[in-house]
Design an enzyme around this catalytic site. Structure first.
Site: not given
Ligand code: CO
Length: 134
Positions: A79, A7, A130
């Site tokens: 992020h 994502h 991440e």
């Molecule tokens: Co995230």
């Protein structure tokens, strides 16, 4: 080492407005908002073919996105999340190359119930990354 883009997370001070932009203007399928008290955010997932956008709004007093929003009051890309097969092996490989983590070295359970770690933006082209064990 990194796999699929799981994502892109976008922080916003106004989750309703951001959701409406993705749903009504861009015509995407969006989830209902979910409070994630353990992460200090409320999330809306925007479902895309093969990936998703995660809209993040601060929840509570010590939200990890509060500083970002004070620097970016209109919101912005917060992020990127990439999948890895083995998060400990990925962490150890990155540390051995001198990369810095953002936060604790032990993986935490992320918003999708899977182990996650964050990498310091200064070592990754100005982008917070991440890693999520898929
Ligand atoms: Co995230």
């Amino acid at each position: 080492m990194i796999g699929k883009l799981n994502h892109v997370a976008i922080a916003t001070p106004d989750l309703d407005k951001a959701t409406a932009i993705y749903r009504d203007v861009l015509g995407a399928k969006v989830s209902v908002p979910v409070d994630q008290p353990a992460h200090g955010v409320t999330t809306v997932f925007v479902e895309l073919p093969g990936s998703k956008i995660e809209l993040l709004a601060p929840l509570g007093d010590n939200s990890p996105i509060a500083n970002f929003l004070s620097r970016n009051p209109g919101g912005g890309v917060h992020h990127l999340c990439f999948e890895v097969d083995d998060i400990i092996a990925a962490r150890d490989r990155l540390l051995a190359q001198g990369a810095r983590l953002a936060g604790a070295p032990e993986p935490k359970t992320g918003a999708h119930g899977k182990p996650v770690l964050f990498l310091h933006p200064k070592d990754f082209v100005g982008t917070l990354i991440e890693l999520e064990q898929a």
